[in-house]
Design a protein around this motif. Structure first.
Motif, PDB file in Angstrom:
ATOM      1  N   VAL A 189       0.864  -1.182   0.000  1.00 38.04           N
ATOM      2  CA  VAL A 189       0.000   0.000   0.000  1.00 38.04           C
ATOM      3  C   VAL A 189       0.899   1.230   0.000  1.00 38.04           C
ATOM      4  N   VAL A 190       0.686   2.126  -0.959  1.00 35.43           N
ATOM      5  CA  VAL A 190       1.489   3.337  -1.068  1.00 35.43           C
ATOM      6  C   VAL A 190       0.638   4.539  -0.687  1.00 35.43           C
ATOM      7  N   ASP A 191       1.021   5.201   0.392  1.00 38.68           N
ATOM      8  CA  ASP A 191       0.338   6.425   0.817  1.00 38.68           C
ATOM      9  C   ASP A 191       0.919   7.584   0.020  1.00 38.68           C
ATOM     10  N   MET A 192       0.153   8.055  -0.975  1.00 40.77           N
ATOM     11  CA  MET A 192       0.634   9.090  -1.871  1.00 40.77           C
ATOM     12  C   MET A 192       0.507  10.475  -1.239  1.00 40.77           C
ATOM     13  N   PRO A 193       1.356  11.418  -1.641  1.00 41.35           N
ATOM     14  CA  PRO A 193       1.123  12.804  -1.239  1.00 41.35           C
ATOM     15  C   PRO A 193      -0.106  13.323  -1.963  1.00 41.35           C
ATOM     16  N   PRO A 194      -0.738  14.369  -1.443  1.00 36.02           N
ATOM     17  CA  PRO A 194      -1.931  14.897  -2.114  1.00 36.02           C
ATOM     18  C   PRO A 194      -1.586  15.561  -3.432  1.00 36.02           C
ATOM     19  N   GLY A 195      -2.542  15.598  -4.338  1.00 34.21           N
ATOM     20  CA  GLY A 195      -2.359  16.303  -5.601  1.00 34.21           C
ATOM     21  C   GLY A 195      -2.059  15.379  -6.759  1.00 34.21           C
ATOM     22  N   THR A 196      -1.601  15.985  -7.846  1.00 31.45           N
ATOM     23  CA  THR A 196      -1.338  15.238  -9.082  1.00 31.45           C
ATOM     24  C   THR A 196       0.011  15.658  -9.659  1.00 31.45           C
ATOM     25  N   GLY A 197       1.043  15.605  -8.827  1.00 32.75           N
ATOM     26  CA  GLY A 197       2.347  16.114  -9.246  1.00 32.75           C
ATOM     27  C   GLY A 197       3.383  15.043  -9.487  1.00 32.75           C
ATOM     28  N   ASP A 198       4.644  15.361  -9.129  1.00 34.45           N
ATOM     29  CA  ASP A 198       5.785  14.515  -9.442  1.00 34.45           C
ATOM     30  C   ASP A 198       5.660  13.107  -8.867  1.00 34.45           C
ATOM     31  N   ALA A 199       5.233  13.013  -7.618  1.00 33.89           N
ATOM     32  CA  ALA A 199       5.188  11.697  -6.983  1.00 33.89           C
ATOM     33  C   ALA A 199       4.213  10.776  -7.703  1.00 33.89           C
ATOM     34  N   GLN A 200       3.050  11.289  -8.047  1.00 36.04           N
ATOM     35  CA  GLN A 200       2.062  10.466  -8.738  1.00 36.04           C
ATOM     36  C   GLN A 200       2.561  10.043 -10.118  1.00 36.04           C
ATOM     37  N   LEU A 201       3.185  10.972 -10.844  1.00 36.63           N
ATOM     38  CA  LEU A 201       3.695  10.645 -12.163  1.00 36.63           C
ATOM     39  C   LEU A 201       4.840   9.636 -12.077  1.00 36.63           C
ATOM     40  N   THR A 202       5.682   9.786 -11.044  1.00 43.35           N
ATOM     41  CA  THR A 202       6.765   8.832 -10.864  1.00 43.35           C
ATOM     42  C   THR A 202       6.214   7.430 -10.637  1.00 43.35           C
ATOM     43  N   MET A 203       5.203   7.316  -9.779  1.00 42.76           N
ATOM     44  CA  MET A 203       4.600   6.017  -9.520  1.00 42.76           C
ATOM     45  C   MET A 203       3.998   5.440 -10.795  1.00 42.76           C
ATOM     46  N   ALA A 204       3.304   6.271 -11.559  1.00 39.47           N
ATOM     47  CA  ALA A 204       2.641   5.796 -12.767  1.00 39.47           C
ATOM     48  C   ALA A 204       3.637   5.391 -13.842  1.00 39.47           C
ATOM     49  N   GLN A 205       4.768   6.101 -13.911  1.00 36.80           N
ATOM     50  CA  GLN A 205       5.747   5.849 -14.960  1.00 36.80           C
ATOM     51  C   GLN A 205       6.692   4.705 -14.629  1.00 36.80           C
ATOM     52  N   GLN A 206       6.959   4.467 -13.355  1.00 36.46           N
ATOM     53  CA  GLN A 206       8.009   3.530 -12.978  1.00 36.46           C
ATOM     54  C   GLN A 206       7.525   2.261 -12.302  1.00 36.46           C
ATOM     55  N   VAL A 207       6.266   2.234 -11.863  1.00 37.10           N
ATOM     56  CA  VAL A 207       5.786   1.127 -11.046  1.00 37.10           C
ATOM     57  C   VAL A 207       4.549   0.491 -11.679  1.00 37.10           C
ATOM     58  N   PRO A 208       4.491  -0.852 -11.740  1.00 39.11           N
ATOM     59  CA  PRO A 208       3.300  -1.520 -12.267  1.00 39.11           C
ATOM     60  C   PRO A 208       2.172  -1.531 -11.234  1.00 39.11           C
ATOM     61  N   LEU A 209       1.477  -0.414 -11.119  1.00 41.57           N
ATOM     62  CA  LEU A 209       0.398  -0.304 -10.142  1.00 41.57           C
ATOM     63  C   LEU A 209      -0.779  -1.200 -10.525  1.00 41.57           C
ATOM     64  N   ALA A 210      -1.282  -1.941  -9.553  1.00 37.02           N
ATOM     65  CA  ALA A 210      -2.477  -2.743  -9.773  1.00 37.02           C
ATOM     66  C   ALA A 210      -3.732  -1.891  -9.703  1.00 37.02           C
ATOM     67  N   GLY A 211      -3.630  -0.717  -9.085  1.00 36.30           N
ATOM     68  CA  GLY A 211      -4.793   0.154  -9.000  1.00 36.30           C
ATOM     69  C   GLY A 211      -4.588   1.269  -8.003  1.00 36.30           C
ATOM     70  N   ALA A 212      -5.556   2.181  -7.985  1.00 42.93           N
ATOM     71  CA  ALA A 212      -5.525   3.328  -7.073  1.00 42.93           C
ATOM     72  C   ALA A 212      -6.847   3.426  -6.329  1.00 42.93           C
ATOM     73  N   VAL A 213      -6.756   3.819  -5.072  1.00 45.05           N
ATOM     74  CA  VAL A 213      -7.927   4.096  -4.240  1.00 45.05           C
ATOM     75  C   VAL A 213      -7.960   5.596  -3.986  1.00 45.05           C
ATOM     76  N   ILE A 214      -9.071   6.240  -4.285  1.00 45.72           N
ATOM     77  CA  ILE A 214      -9.211   7.683  -4.117  1.00 45.72           C
ATOM     78  C   ILE A 214      -9.968   7.973  -2.831  1.00 45.72           C
ATOM     79  N   VAL A 215      -9.418   8.865  -2.008  1.00 46.77           N
ATOM     80  CA  VAL A 215     -10.059   9.266  -0.751  1.00 46.77           C
ATOM     81  C   VAL A 215     -10.546  10.702  -0.888  1.00 46.77           C
ATOM     82  N   SER A 216     -11.799  10.941  -0.489  1.00 43.91           N
ATOM     83  CA  SER A 216     -12.362  12.291  -0.556  1.00 43.91           C
ATOM     84  C   SER A 216     -13.315  12.499   0.608  1.00 43.91           C
ATOM     85  N   THR A 217     -13.536  13.750   0.942  1.00 42.44           N
ATOM     86  CA  THR A 217     -14.624  14.102   1.841  1.00 42.44           C
ATOM     87  C   THR A 217     -15.839  14.467   0.987  1.00 42.44           C
ATOM     88  N   PRO A 218     -17.022  14.594   1.572  1.00 44.65           N
ATOM     89  CA  PRO A 218     -18.243  14.691   0.761  1.00 44.65           C
ATOM     90  C   PRO A 218     -18.494  16.033   0.083  1.00 44.65           C
TER      91      PRO A 218
END
Length: 377
Positions: free
Chosen positions: A230-259
């Motif tokens: 389980v990877v606890d990502m930083p918030p947003g859609t920046g470098d960390a997310q792109l790095t994970m998407a480009q370098q790691v074979p992610l099986a999926g993502a879980v999105i957390v939001s308030t209502p």
């Protein structure tokens, strides 16, 4: 006879790096001003080497030489050196969202799996303050409660919170000076940059440094055999997310939001980002969904209610569950005793375990980890 570990100083590190030469530029790394972001803690050393982006791919031997020089200092337990692009005056800044040029034959889309890890999932949010890290740690514990071998990676370089939330202190061991052993508690294997720096030390790192650090925390950690990481990502859609998407074979993502609407707007951006890079979205969790007074039992929808479920229906993805706003969840997370393990019979722990079971079912029903592909529009 005196005992104890030799203290590593910044001066000693810089002296060692001063003996490493960049032959093309005709000087040493320190004299040429190529060293930045130097961080030391209890024998663990991290730093970056600023290089011209055009030379970057050819300078891996220089990076290795720098690591070797520092590793030879008495008292050094591990060394992490990263190459970061340095633009000269007047050079155009690259777009943060621009993908790297595709490798010949589509090699960019073939991401190597991490040995021993079955599935990697990202827990993400479009904005901060929605309880993503609390959700991530309890989700990981919920998966462990199913009898799975689970790891937890804190990918928030700038604001690591997993050391506190998992109740883990101290530094990780390095058996060979190149890799790190994860810390363990509650049956989870955990890695965080927070184990290597003081809690109040700011990480003033550029994007490329963050990307390199994330890659090393994934691939240079002795995770062993895991069913899920389980990877606890930083918030947003920046470098960390792109790095994970480009370098790691992610099986999926879980999105957390308030209502509330503003949080859902940012959650939608996060969800669409993962879809654009071909990472399956496993579902949305609504956190702080409602508040029940502990005295009278009256329910109040402080941040509205049901918005994440409605959003999931609009976007065509699963709604995984709702978590209330409850002081027990906050207190147990802050104290390093997450509610899934500190109050396993509570309804909140049951909810987290239910979400974990749904996530695991989706992972098992899939075709395995998906190698993301960067889509250029």
């Amino acid at each position: 006879m005196a005992t104890g570990r030799t203290t590593v100083t910044e001066a000693a590190v810089r002296e060692a790096l001063g003996k490493v030469r960049d032959e093309e530029r005709g000087g040493d790394l320190v004299g040429l001003g190529m060293i930045s972001g130097l961080t030391l803690r209890d024998g663990h050393v991290l730093f970056s080497i600023e290089v011209d982006p055009q030379r970057g791919p050819a300078l891996e031997p220089l990076r290795q030489a720098a690591e070797k020089a520092v590793a030879a200092i008495p008292g050094v337990l591990s060394v992490t050196a990263v190459l970061t692009a340095h633009r000269g005056a007047g050079a155009a800044a690259p777009s943060a969202a621009a993908p790297r040029p595709a490798a010949p034959g589509g090699a960019q889309s073939r991401k190597l799996p991490i040995a021993g890890i079955g599935s990697i999932i990202a827990v993400a949010s479009g904005k901060g303050g929605v309880g993503k890290s609390t959700t991530a740690v309890n989700l990981a514990l919920g998966l462990a409660a199913l009898g799975l071998k689970v790891g937890l990676l804190d990918a928030d370089i700038y604001g690591p919170s997993m050391p506190r939330m998992t109740g883990i202190t101290g530094k990780p061991n390095s058996p060979d000076g190149k890799s790190l052993d994860p810390k363990e508690n509650y049956g989870l294997k955990v890695m965080s940059i927070g184990f290597l720096i003081d809690e109040e030390t700011p990480m003033i790192w550029r994007g490329p440094m963050v990307q390199s650090a994330l890659s090393q925390m994934l691939r240079d950690v002795n995770w062993g055999t895991l069913d899920v990481l389980v990877v606890d990502m930083p918030p947003g859609t920046g470098d960390a997310q792109l790095t994970m998407a480009q370098q790691v074979p992610l099986a999926g993502a879980v999105i957390v939001s308030t209502p509330q609407d503003i949080a859902l707007l940012d959650a939608r951006k996060g969800l669409n980002m993962f879809r654009k890079v071909d990472v399956p979205v496993l579902g949305i969790i609504e956190n702080m969904s409602y508040f029940c007074c502990p005295n009278c039992g009256h329910r109040t929808d402080i941040f509205s209610h049901g918005g994440a479920r409605t959003e999931a229906e609009k976007l065509g993805c699963d709604f995984l569950g709702e978590i209330p706003l409850d002081i027990a969840i906050r207190e147990t997370s802050d104290s390093g005793h997450p509610i899934v393990v500190s109050a396993p019979d509570s309804p909140h722990a049951e909810t987290y375990r239910g979400i974990a079971a749904r996530v695991w079912a989706k992972l098992r029903s899939g075709a395995g980890p998906v190698a993301p592909r960067i889509v250029i529009e």
